[in-house]
Design a protein around this motif. Structure first.
Motif, short mmCIF file in Angstrom:
data_model
loop_
_atom_site.label_atom_id
_atom_site.label_comp_id
_atom_site.label_asym_id
_atom_site.label_seq_id
_atom_site.Cartn_x
_atom_site.Cartn_y
_atom_site.Cartn_z
N ALA A 148 64.11 112.26 118.81
CA ALA A 148 64.12 110.84 118.48
C ALA A 148 65.19 110.04 119.21
O ALA A 148 65.21 108.83 119.11
N HIS A 149 66.07 110.71 119.92
CA HIS A 149 67.17 110.07 120.65
C HIS A 149 67.95 109.11 119.74
O HIS A 149 67.95 107.90 119.91
N LEU A 150 68.62 109.68 118.75
CA LEU A 150 69.41 108.89 117.81
C LEU A 150 70.83 108.72 118.31
O LEU A 150 71.40 109.62 118.93
N SER A 151 71.40 107.55 118.03
CA SER A 151 72.78 107.25 118.40
C SER A 151 73.52 106.70 117.19
O SER A 151 72.96 105.92 116.41
N TYR A 152 74.78 107.11 117.05
CA TYR A 152 75.64 106.63 115.98
C TYR A 152 76.95 106.16 116.57
O TYR A 152 77.46 106.75 117.52
N LEU A 153 77.50 105.10 116.00
CA LEU A 153 78.79 104.56 116.43
C LEU A 153 79.83 104.80 115.36
O LEU A 153 79.53 104.74 114.16
N PHE A 154 81.06 105.08 115.79
CA PHE A 154 82.18 105.31 114.88
C PHE A 154 83.39 104.53 115.37
O PHE A 154 83.61 104.40 116.58
N ARG A 155 84.21 104.11 114.46
CA ARG A 155 85.58 103.72 114.77
C ARG A 155 86.37 105.02 114.75
O ARG A 155 86.00 105.98 114.08
N PHE A 156 87.46 105.07 115.47
CA PHE A 156 88.27 106.28 115.43
C PHE A 156 89.73 105.94 115.67
O PHE A 156 90.06 104.89 116.21
N GLN A 157 90.57 106.87 115.23
CA GLN A 157 92.00 106.81 115.51
C GLN A 157 92.39 108.14 116.12
O GLN A 157 92.06 109.20 115.57
N HIS A 158 93.07 108.09 117.25
CA HIS A 158 93.53 109.28 117.93
C HIS A 158 95.05 109.16 118.06
O HIS A 158 95.55 108.24 118.70
N SER A 159 95.74 110.08 117.41
CA SER A 159 97.19 110.07 117.44
C SER A 159 97.69 111.51 117.53
O SER A 159 97.40 112.32 116.65
N GLY A 160 98.40 111.81 118.61
CA GLY A 160 98.89 113.18 118.79
C GLY A 160 97.73 114.15 118.86
O GLY A 160 96.84 114.02 119.68
N ASN A 161 97.73 115.12 117.94
CA ASN A 161 96.65 116.11 117.93
C ASN A 161 95.66 115.86 116.78
O ASN A 161 94.99 116.78 116.32
N THR A 162 95.55 114.60 116.34
CA THR A 162 94.63 114.26 115.26
C THR A 162 93.63 113.20 115.73
O THR A 162 94.01 112.22 116.37
N LEU A 163 92.37 113.43 115.39
CA LEU A 163 91.30 112.48 115.67
C LEU A 163 90.55 112.24 114.36
O LEU A 163 90.04 113.19 113.76
N VAL A 164 90.51 111.00 113.92
CA VAL A 164 89.84 110.65 112.66
C VAL A 164 88.68 109.71 112.97
O VAL A 164 88.88 108.64 113.55
N LEU A 165 87.47 110.12 112.59
CA LEU A 165 86.27 109.29 112.75
C LEU A 165 85.98 108.59 111.43
O LEU A 165 86.02 109.21 110.37
N SER A 166 85.65 107.31 111.52
CA SER A 166 85.34 106.54 110.31
C SER A 166 84.31 105.46 110.63
O SER A 166 83.95 105.26 111.79
#
Length: 141
Positions: free
Chosen positions: A67-85
């Motif tokens: 179905a070729h689905l796409s999703y968008l996220f905001r993210f924060q990348h700091s040091g060795n942490t990546l948070v998707l929201s």
């Protein structure tokens, strides 16, 4: 000559170059393998053609099969942490719809909203992330 040098200096000072500060994270990543941490099992997902695209402050996931689905996220990348929201279904014609059900995100290695990953490896050619449940292996394209 002095007038040209002053003009160039003023021109350069007037230009604001905005960078993302994401370093090697920015780019187009192919999800190659998903490891389940609780069972120490690995699944090759390279044939599924799942991609993560990172640019500035948005992360987009794409499934290039079916179905070729796409999703968008905001993210924060700091040091060795990546948070998707803040996930959204990416819908060009109908607008973007927020996602409440994490089930649709599981094929992309995302099992929570927000999802926190530890960055184990990140360089110009590969990335390894792990969450509480999974380890994700990516190759840069």
């Amino acid at each position: 000559m002095t007038v040209c040098a002053v003009a160039m200096a003023l021109l350069m000072a007037a230009c604001d170059i905005e960078t993302s500060g994401n370093g090697d994270l920015d780019g187009y990543w192919s999800l190659r393998q998903i490891d389940t941490l609780s069972t120490a099992s690995a699944t090759d997902v390279s044939e599924r053609r799942i991609f993560w695209s990172v640019q500035h402050n948005l992360l987009q996931t794409d499934d290039r099969t079916g179905a070729h689905l796409s999703y968008l996220f905001r993210f924060q990348h700091s040091g060795n942490t990546l948070v998707l929201s803040s996930p959204y279904v990416y819908g060009r014609e109908n607008g973007d719809d927020p996602i409440d059900d994490v089930e649709v995100l599981r094929p992309y290695g995302i099992n929570a909203i927000p999802e926190t990953f530890t960055v184990e490896k990140l360089n110009g050619s590969s990335m390894v992330l792990h969450s509480e449940l999974l380890r994700l292996h990516f190759k840069r394209y």
